[in-house]
Write a protein that holds these residues in place. Sequence first.
Motif, mmCIF file in Angstrom:
data_model
loop_
_atom_site.group_PDB
_atom_site.id
_atom_site.type_symbol
_atom_site.label_atom_id
_atom_site.label_comp_id
_atom_site.label_asym_id
_atom_site.label_seq_id
_atom_site.Cartn_x
_atom_site.Cartn_y
_atom_site.Cartn_z
ATOM 1 N N ALA A 196 -9.117 3.115 14.335
ATOM 2 C CA ALA A 196 -9.089 3.755 13.021
ATOM 3 C C ALA A 196 -9.056 5.259 13.237
ATOM 4 O O ALA A 196 -9.802 5.786 14.068
ATOM 5 C CB ALA A 196 -10.310 3.367 12.194
ATOM 6 N N ASP A 228 -11.152 7.131 9.635
ATOM 7 C CA ASP A 228 -11.645 6.014 8.816
ATOM 8 C C ASP A 228 -10.547 5.193 8.144
ATOM 9 O O ASP A 228 -10.807 4.458 7.190
ATOM 10 C CB ASP A 228 -12.637 6.495 7.742
ATOM 11 C CG ASP A 228 -13.860 7.161 8.353
ATOM 12 O OD1 ASP A 228 -14.099 6.951 9.563
ATOM 13 O OD2 ASP A 228 -14.568 7.877 7.617
ATOM 14 N N VAL A 229 -9.330 5.307 8.643
ATOM 15 C CA VAL A 229 -8.233 4.482 8.135
ATOM 16 C C VAL A 229 -7.651 3.692 9.309
ATOM 17 O O VAL A 229 -7.392 4.259 10.378
ATOM 18 C CB VAL A 229 -7.136 5.353 7.490
ATOM 19 C CG1 VAL A 229 -5.958 4.484 7.045
ATOM 20 C CG2 VAL A 229 -7.704 6.125 6.303
ATOM 21 N N MET A 230 -7.453 2.391 9.116
ATOM 22 C CA MET A 230 -6.886 1.562 10.164
ATOM 23 C C MET A 230 -5.571 2.152 10.657
ATOM 24 O O MET A 230 -4.728 2.576 9.851
ATOM 25 C CB MET A 230 -6.630 0.148 9.643
ATOM 26 C CG MET A 230 -7.893 -0.631 9.327
ATOM 27 S SD MET A 230 -8.896 -0.954 10.793
ATOM 28 C CE MET A 230 -10.170 -1.984 10.037
ATOM 29 N N SER A 263 -11.617 12.360 13.734
ATOM 30 C CA SER A 263 -12.360 11.268 14.368
ATOM 31 C C SER A 263 -11.457 10.065 14.609
ATOM 32 O O SER A 263 -10.511 9.809 13.860
ATOM 33 C CB SER A 263 -13.548 10.842 13.501
ATOM 34 O OG SER A 263 -13.114 10.092 12.386
ATOM 35 N N ALA A 293 -12.077 5.924 15.674
ATOM 36 C CA ALA A 293 -13.023 4.830 15.933
ATOM 37 C C ALA A 293 -12.305 3.740 16.718
ATOM 38 O O ALA A 293 -11.162 3.393 16.399
ATOM 39 C CB ALA A 293 -13.556 4.261 14.620
#
Lengths: 87, 150
Positions: free
Chosen positions: A60, A63-65, A77, A79
């Motif tokens: 991600a 915070d977005v796939m 960032s 993830a």
Amino acid sequence: MSDHRSIRIEYFAKFREAMGRSAEDVALPTAIGSAGMLVEWLRDRDAAGRATFDDSVHIAVDDVMAQAGTSLDGATSVALFPPMTGG
Amino acid sequence: MSDTRISVSVQAEPFDVGSLMAQLRAAGVGGIANFTGIVRGGNGLSALEIEHHPRMTQATLEQIAQDAATRWPLLALTIVHRFGRLDLAAPIVFVGASAVHRAAALDAVAFTIDRLKTAAPFWKREHFIDGKSAWVAPRPADHASAARWG
């Protein structure tokens, strides 16, 4: 112009345990321009990265796939996590 | 945009199926379908622990709910998913849908739980009576179930 940029990498579930931390701030070479390249960079960086990240990694960006080809331009960032097992 | 009443909650606390059903019923009549996932025992399991990506789970579940509301004419759709340490027989997840006709409610619930299992950033860890623990591996059957909705 800097040839590095700061980015925060977060690890979840078994990746968090394998890396021994939940997050780290890294100086990423600007040549590493996509999410997939970042995973390869982690694999090349040390034995822990090589042992942890395989083809199952989900990514991600902010915070977005994301996909391997997703650009890291302006990203703050990333993830990394294994396949989801909720429900 | 659909006018489905969507409710999504990601929480550590237990939930009460009766009150969730009452909320769905208040959204309109026709039929209500629901699914509740429960921590099952056996194989020496003592507890389940669920980790999630706190900044992504709510938005991901809301997107899945919106997708369901686009596919079927729903009056209301509710998703509740817990995280943290859960004892045996504790409720993990609730999906409920109300619609004028049963097919929409039933299909929307099946779609939502199938999609949620493979697309929402939750991870289960099993704790056993002997003190060991292990991450749950993804099940191919779950991916096959999710794939059937296209």
